[in-house]
Structures are given as structure tokens and as C-alpha cells.
Design a protein around this motif. Structure first.
Motif, PDB file in Angstrom:
ATOM      1  N   LEU A  99       0.815  -1.209   0.000  1.00  0.00           N
ATOM      2  CA  LEU A  99       0.000   0.000   0.000  1.00  0.00           C
ATOM      3  C   LEU A  99       0.854   1.266   0.000  1.00  0.00           C
ATOM      4  CD1 LEU A  99      -2.734  -1.010   2.596  1.00  0.00           C
ATOM      5  CD2 LEU A  99      -2.953  -0.935   0.108  1.00  0.00           C
ATOM      6  N   LEU A 100       2.139   1.140   0.322  1.00  0.00           N
ATOM      7  CA  LEU A 100       3.009   2.300   0.406  1.00  0.00           C
ATOM      8  C   LEU A 100       3.649   2.542  -0.960  1.00  0.00           C
ATOM      9  CD1 LEU A 100       4.631   1.569   3.877  1.00  0.00           C
ATOM     10  CD2 LEU A 100       2.561   2.866   3.338  1.00  0.00           C
ATOM     11  N   LEU A 101       3.324   3.689  -1.554  1.00  0.00           N
ATOM     12  CA  LEU A 101       3.720   3.988  -2.934  1.00  0.00           C
ATOM     13  C   LEU A 101       4.805   5.050  -2.978  1.00  0.00           C
ATOM     14  CD1 LEU A 101       0.212   4.273  -4.672  1.00  0.00           C
ATOM     15  CD2 LEU A 101       1.594   2.221  -4.301  1.00  0.00           C
ATOM     16  N   ASN A 102       5.561   5.021  -4.065  1.00  0.00           N
ATOM     17  CA  ASN A 102       6.482   6.107  -4.350  1.00  0.00           C
ATOM     18  C   ASN A 102       5.679   7.313  -4.820  1.00  0.00           C
ATOM     19  OD1 ASN A 102       8.788   7.540  -4.785  1.00  0.00           O
ATOM     20  ND2 ASN A 102       9.572   6.267  -6.448  1.00  0.00           N
ATOM     21  N   PRO A 109       1.448  13.437  -3.486  1.00  0.00           N
ATOM     22  CA  PRO A 109       1.266  12.003  -3.716  1.00  0.00           C
ATOM     23  C   PRO A 109       0.802  11.699  -5.137  1.00  0.00           C
ATOM     24  CG  PRO A 109      -0.665  12.881  -2.648  1.00  0.00           C
ATOM     25  CD  PRO A 109       0.311  14.025  -2.746  1.00  0.00           C
ATOM     26  N   PRO A 110       0.783  10.414  -5.505  1.00  0.00           N
ATOM     27  CA  PRO A 110       0.200  10.013  -6.785  1.00  0.00           C
ATOM     28  C   PRO A 110      -1.257  10.442  -6.879  1.00  0.00           C
ATOM     29  CG  PRO A 110       1.418   8.198  -5.793  1.00  0.00           C
ATOM     30  CD  PRO A 110       1.326   9.269  -4.762  1.00  0.00           C
ATOM     31  N   PRO A 111      -1.767  10.634  -8.096  1.00  0.00           N
ATOM     32  CA  PRO A 111      -3.152  11.106  -8.246  1.00  0.00           C
ATOM     33  C   PRO A 111      -4.173  10.191  -7.586  1.00  0.00           C
ATOM     34  CG  PRO A 111      -2.238  10.355 -10.349  1.00  0.00           C
ATOM     35  CD  PRO A 111      -1.109  10.463  -9.402  1.00  0.00           C
ATOM     36  N   ARG A 112      -3.937   8.883  -7.636  1.00  0.00           N
ATOM     37  CA  ARG A 112      -4.891   7.969  -7.030  1.00  0.00           C
ATOM     38  C   ARG A 112      -4.969   8.169  -5.521  1.00  0.00           C
ATOM     39  NH1 ARG A 112      -9.281   5.774  -8.666  1.00  0.00           N
ATOM     40  NH2 ARG A 112      -8.223   6.051 -10.651  1.00  0.00           N
ATOM     41  N   ARG A 113      -3.846   8.488  -4.887  1.00  0.00           N
ATOM     42  CA  ARG A 113      -3.865   8.722  -3.443  1.00  0.00           C
ATOM     43  C   ARG A 113      -4.677   9.970  -3.100  1.00  0.00           C
ATOM     44  NH1 ARG A 113      -3.271   4.233  -2.157  1.00  0.00           N
ATOM     45  NH2 ARG A 113      -1.360   3.249  -1.393  1.00  0.00           N
ATOM     46  N   THR A 114      -4.530  11.020  -3.917  1.00  0.00           N
ATOM     47  CA  THR A 114      -5.328  12.220  -3.676  1.00  0.00           C
ATOM     48  C   THR A 114      -6.801  11.943  -3.901  1.00  0.00           C
ATOM     49  OG1 THR A 114      -3.502  13.674  -4.274  1.00  0.00           O
ATOM     50  CG2 THR A 114      -5.708  14.598  -4.395  1.00  0.00           C
ATOM     51  N   ALA A 115      -7.129  11.185  -4.952  1.00  0.00           N
ATOM     52  CA  ALA A 115      -8.529  10.827  -5.197  1.00  0.00           C
ATOM     53  C   ALA A 115      -9.100  10.046  -4.014  1.00  0.00           C
ATOM     54  CB  ALA A 115      -8.639  10.007  -6.483  1.00  0.00           C
TER      55      ALA A 115
END
Length: 665
Positions: free
Chosen positions: A71-74, A501-507
Motif C-alpha cells: 500500500l506504500l507507494l512512491n 502524492p500520486p493522483p490515485r492517493r489524492t482521489a
């Protein structure tokens, strides 16, 4: 390695992350400059023995450890990750190209001989494209593989040593001893590459921990999310969260999806996978990667009341289905103007960031916002304002901020660059409505980055902070200004706008706000402990009491408060010192970094003498090695890789200064 094994090496590297991997890769390149990456070993080449010490994992280090949650993304595109120096990086060693993360991932999907502990990497590597945001553990697997290949190709025996170094001593001239508990490693050269060092507990942290023990409260203190126990965070209860930076998004993932919650497409109800990728659009970087989501709770998640001094989370990166964004081209804060500033300084530390640099940055950030409106929503501006006309107006204005307010029809379309990372000063009654508007604006920014003024400002900041870094590397900025305005204003603003963060994390965050799982407390959130509760207040909220607190802060590698026992021993004994920044007044001010020689990366002691046998790379020496804290990207000059080449040259030179690099002493 046991305490009774031989412990003599050609080099010892303290810290086992990407900097250590880069040093070994540069050793291999210097030992075999004409052999391409992947060439068969040269059996005639004498073996070089290098010990690499890390408390977590040699090759991946603490940040990229392969045992962490997927679950932890760059927060960086895959195409911007490499460990190999190319011709863009100034260095004295040869260029020997190797695979970047994307090339490696393509090969990894068909690698039947992958190490068993990273067999999962084949699945994660499938579909990884240049604009993907890989899991941190996948990036760790890349580093591990490149370390193995560099060692094989360069006839280097890498000896992993797990533990914490507490001291580096000089038993005799030309030799250094690295001390770990009861184990001592000796070598002619030691490379310090600890990466993101953490800090000792502050009095505030101690008081929170003491209160938690005394009153049965739950307190998750600052640090790396992969190293914290999240099981104690209560389900279904109010939980305070202090800090809205990069770690905040990790915490959200671990406490929602990590506890069985699900995100689905808000329009279709289609599910997304555990990493936040739509199951039906080809991965996290498909055309709907930043689209609105809906959260389906599991009942095991807490209710998160989140705040910080800024009051807003880092802005998300934009979702681009067709690749990486084009570089932002400045019209006001141009490369030529930054060069002119440096030329005016003439090598002296006379530039003041607030006086000489910020006006350029502020005007450019405003232009980025207004130009996006001119291109995609011209009705928001006064008639006849093209991007070029806006640039001319702002560039000629005595007060560009005030000038910008006259160019928009609705004050809501104005922008204050000094508060771009903060909410406006609204009343408590107006706060919920403002947050709803913020959700819409941030959703547009990540889903439609080519048209969003918000996204354009973020892209501008990414370019502009690189220009500021060039000035600081040139040594022409006043040290007082660097510490006060640079560390206090520009760096936090740059992180908030351009390191999100990546866009998916913000979404996902926006879906959690809409679902009421996350509630933003606003600017100037302050948290105290009162007997049996943690209590938070802010500009827009009265006291909120909970029995659980999460602090998501991550220490940025400052040396004075570090808990690294080696750095503490060196500083306390005078064998190291903080780097003195020259000021325009002719004096110096201490930075929060170690002092090292500018060209040779040698550790400098309290008397100002450099130790050529101790090379320091990266974050603890950031004030001298500006930009070395940033990971290496293909085609971009990399202080990280340039420093690794210096370390490799020092290691090989110490073996026999009068001989070639492949000859043993």
C-alpha cells in the motif's frame, strides 16, 4: 557476519540504500569501463571486498525495504528513477549505462531466475509504465537487483552487515575502524550514506508518550510508517492526526484499505484494487487514474481529525494517461534571470531569497495560474488577456500580487502565491463550505492537470525550485537567508506544491473527506495533552478531544537533533561539525548539515580539517551537496550519482594511489 569472522575490507559503506547501491555501481563502472552492463564477470580481475552496513536491509535500506506493505507507494514517476549515471551527470569516471526502473521492470516480468523473496515483483512490474507510481517495495527490489548485478560485473564481493554503526575510529594512519556493538570492521575508506536520518525524541514527543503510558492513551509518534505499529489505533473512534505531508497519505492507506475498506469508481461503482488502481483500466496511470472515487467502509477504520500548521494536505500530482507532463517553461522567472542573479553576486553570498528571488517566483506562480485560466477559462479574466499579455503585465508591475487581483473578474479566481499551500482566512462557519470547494478544485487538479490552474502552479513550482537549487549550489545566497527564508518558507512551499502524492492517493483522500472518514481541522492546528486526552484547536475549530493521536511528521535529515549514534559520536567528539554557511555580512551561520569538502565529500572536523578517508554522501550533508537528497533520474544531472562516483574514486585510489584502479596493493 559473526564477531569472530575476519572483518578487513577495501571499503565500508554505512547505510544500505540507493546511495550504497550507486557507489557499488560506480565501482563496477570504474573497474570495467569498457564492459557493458550485464557483461560476464572478468575472472582475472582481483576481487574487491566491500562491507555494506544497514539496520534494516542492505540494498533497499529503510525507505525501500521489500518487506513493507504494497500500500506504500512512491511519489515519483517510475521513469524518474535510476541508479546509473549517464552523461548528464558531471563526474570524472566513465559512463556505463544500466537499466532504469522502467527498463528493469519490463525485464523482470519474464525473469524466471528472480530471487525468491521478490517473486511478487514480477506481478507488480507488469503494466508499470514511465508515468506509473511503483510501490516502494518494488523500487527496493530494483535496487537489490542492481546491487547484485554491479557486484557480479565488477568482481566486487558485497558483504551485508546488519546492525547500527556507533563510531568510526582511526587506529592508525590510512585505516579506519567502523564499530558496531561488539563488531569492528576495518577499511582504508569509509562511506557514510545513511540517507534519511531520524531525530531523537523531542520534549514534546516525550510528554505525549508519557501521557499515553500514564492514562492508557494511544500515541503513534513521528517516524517512518513502515516501522510503526498501527494495530493499536482504535476502530470507529475519533483519532487526531498531526501532519498532512507525504506520510499522511501512507497512514490513510494503511488505516482504510489496509483495514478492509474499499474504493470504487464514483460514477460506475467499478472496484479498484488494494493499491488504489482501477481494476479495469490498465493500472494506476490509466485515463481515469485521478477520477472521483467513493469509499466503502469496513467498519474497522477510525474517524481521522487531521490538521497541521498549513492546514492542507500536500497537493496531488496530475493523472496523465499519455505519459509524463511536458516541462514547465517559465516566462518571468527564466533561467536567464537566475543566471543574471548569480552573475551579479559574482561568487559572493549576497543574494537574499526573500528580496531577490521570491518576487520572481511569486510572479511566475501567479502567471502559471492566470495563463491556465486564459487558455481554458478565459471568461474568468478581463477581456483580451492572453498568456503573453499576462506575462508582460505581471513582469512590468511594481506589485505583481496586487496587479494579478485586477486581472480576474471574480476575486475567487485570484491567487496568493505566499499562501498557495494554505487555506484562506475564513470563519469557522464558512469552513465546511470552503472545504467542499477545495475538494472540487483538488479533484480537477489531479483528474485534468493539463487544464487546471492549480496543477499548472504545481508544475511551475517543480521547475522553479530547481532554479533556486542552482543558486544555492553556486554559493551566492546569504546563509541567514538560506536558513530563515529557504528552510522556513521556500522548501516547505515547494514540498507542498510539487512533492505531493500520486493522483490515485489524492482521489482516495477526497473520497474519504466526502465520506466523513477524514475531517480537516484547518490551519494552525495545535495539539496538547490534558490529563486523559489529546486536545486539538485551530483557527476554525474549538477544542477537539480524543484518546488517540498519530503524528505523521518525518524528520528531514537535520543533523543537530539526530538519533543516529554514529553522527552523534562524531559531532560530540569534534570529529565532525555543522557546515558553516557564509553570510553577506562576512560571517557564517551554522546549517543543520554536516560539513564536508565541496569537491571531495570528505568529512570536516571541528578544526576545519577534511578526512579523505571518510566520505559523506547525501542527506546529512545536504547544505553542501545541494540536491543529493533527491533520487537520481535518467538524463538529469544527479548530485547523488556524482557523489557516488567521488566515493568510488576514493575507494579505488586508497587501494594503491600509484596504480591503476584494477590493481591490488
Amino acid at each position: 557476519m559473526s564477531e569472530r569472522e575476519p572483518a578487513s575490507f577495501d571499503a565500508v559503506i554505512v547505510g544500505g540504500g540507493p546511495r550504497a547501491v550507486a557507489v557499488v555501481a560506480r565501482l563496477a563502472a570504474r573497474r570495467r569501463p569498457d564492459a557493458p552492463w550485464g557483461a560476464a564477470p572478468d575472472e582475472t580481475l582481483p576481487v574487491l571486498r566491500v562491507a555494506v552496513v544497514d539496520r534494516v536491509e542492505v540494498g533497499a535500506g529503510a525507505t525501500w525495504r521489500i518487506d513493507q506493505s504494497p500500500l506504500l507507494l512512491n511519489n515519483t514517476w517510475a521513469a524518474r528513477t535510476t541508479v546509473h549515471a549517464d552523461a548528464s551527470t558531471p563526474m570524472s569516471g566513465p559512463v556505463v549505462t544500466g537499466p532504469d526502473l522502467v527498463d528493469w521492470a519490463r525485464a523482470a516480468t519474464s525473469d524466471a531466475d528472480a530471487r525468491p523473496e521478490t517473486a511478487w515483483a514480477r506481478d507488480e512490474a507488469r503494466g508499470l509504465g514511465p508515468g506509473s507510481y511503483p510501490t516502494r517495495r518494488l523500487q527496493g527490489a530494483y535496487y537489490l537487483d542492481q546491487l547484485d548485478e554491479a557486484a557480479r560485473r565488477g568482481s566486487i564481493e558485497v558483504v551485508p552487515v546488519h546492525g547500527t554503526v556507533v563510531d568510526v575510529r582511526t587506529p592508525r594512519p590510512g585505516l579506519r575502524e567502523v564499530v558496531l556493538g561488539g563488531l569492528t570492521l576495518t577499511a582504508p575508506v569509509v562511506v557514510l550514506a545513511q540517507g534519511m536520518i531520524q531525530a531523537r525524541r523531542s520534549p514534546r514527543t516525550e510528554s505525549f508518550a508519557d501521557a499515553a503510558r500514564a492514562h492508557g492513551l494511544v500515541y503513534v509518534e513521528p517516524g517512518m510508517p513502515a516501522e510503526r505499529d498501527w494495530s493499536a489505533v482504535p476502530a470507529g473512534e475519533d483519532v487526531l492526526v498531526a501532519g498532512l505531508g507525504a506520510n499522511f497519505f501512507d497512514v490513510l492507506a494503511l488505516l482504510t484499505v489496509g483495514r478492509g475498506g474499499r474504493f470504487v469508481d464514483a460514477g460506475t461503482g467499478a472496484p479498484v484494487d488494494a493499491a488504489g488502481r482501477p481494476c479495469d483500466d490498465g493500472g494506476a496511470d490509466g485515463p481515469h487514474a485521478g477520477g472521483p472515487l467513493r469509499y466503502v467502509p469496513s467498519g474497522a477504520e477510525p474517524h481521522l481529525l487531521a490538521g497541521s500548521r498549513r492546514g492542507l494536505p500536500y497537493r496531488g500530482k496530475g493523472a496523465l494517461a499519455d505519459g509524463l507532463p511536458a516541462p514547465y517553461v517559465a516566462r518571468i522567472a527564466t533561467r536567464e534571470r537566475f543566471k543574471a542573479l548569480a552573475a551579479r553576486a559574482d561568487g559572493r553570498p549576497v543574494l537574499d531569497l526573500a528580496r531577490d528571488v521570491w518576487p520572481l517566483l511569486a510572479a511566475e506562480l501567479m502567471l502559471a495560474h492566470l495563463a491556465a485560466l486564459a487558455e481554458h477559462r478565459p471568461s474568468a479574466l478581463q477581456p483580451g488577456l492572453t498568456p503573453d499579455a499576462l506575462a508582460r503585465r505581471l513582469d512590468a508591475a511594481d506589485d505583481p500580487v496586487r496587479e494579478a487581483t485586477t486581472l480576474v473578474r471574480d476575486p475567487a479566481d485570484a491567487v496568493d502565491p505566499a499562501r498557495a499551500d494554505r487555506p484562506p482566512l475564513v470563519s469557522p462557519a464558512d469552513w465546511p463550505g470552503w472545504v467542499e470547494g477545495w475538494v472540487r478544485a483538488e479533484q480537477e487538479s489531479v483528474a485534468s492537470p493539463r487544464t487546471s490552474p492549480r496543477a499548472r502552479v504545481n508544475q511551475a513550482m517543480e521547475t522553479l525550485r530547481g532554479e533556486v537549487a542552482r543558486l544555492t549550489r553556486a554559493g551566492v545566497v546569504d546563509g541567514v537567508s538560506l536558513e530563515a527564508f529557504g528552510e522556513g518558507v521556500l522548501i516547505p512551499l515547494g514540498l507542498a506544491l510539487a512533492s505531493g502524492p500520486p493522483p490515485r492517493r489524492t482521489a482516495q483522500l477526497l473520497a474519504l473527506v466526502r465520506a466523513g472518514v477524514v475531517e480537516l481541522l484547518g490551519e494552525d492546528t495545535r495539539i496538547e495533552v490534558e490529563d486523559d486526552a489529546f486536545v486539538a484547536t485551530s483557527r476554525v475549530r474549538d477544542a477537539v478531544r480524543t484518546r488517540a493521536l498519530i503524528e505523521t511528521r518525518m524528520h528531514r535529515g537535520a543533523v543537530p537533533p539526530t538519533d543516529d549514534p554514529l553522527l552523534r559520536a562524531l559531532l560530540d567528539s569534534g570529529r565532525a561539525r555543522r557546515h558553516p554557511l557564509p553570510t553577506s555580512a562576512g560571517g557564517t551561520v551554522e546549517s543543520d548539515s554536516l560539513d564536508v569538502t565541496r569537491d571531495g565529500c570528505a568529512l570536516v572536523d571541528a578544526a576545519g580539517t577534511g578526512d579523505d578517508r571518510v566520505v559523506v554522501l547525501g542527506i546529512p550533508a545536504e547544505a553542501v551537496q545541494r540536491g543529493s537528497a533527491i533520487g537520481a533520474s535518467p538524463g538529469v544531472p544527479s548530485p547523488l550519482l556524482g557523489g557516488a562516483d567521488v566515493a568510488a574514486a576514493r575507494i579505488l585510489g586508497a587501494m594503491d594511489p600509484g596504480a591503476g584502479p584494477t590493481n591490488r596493493r
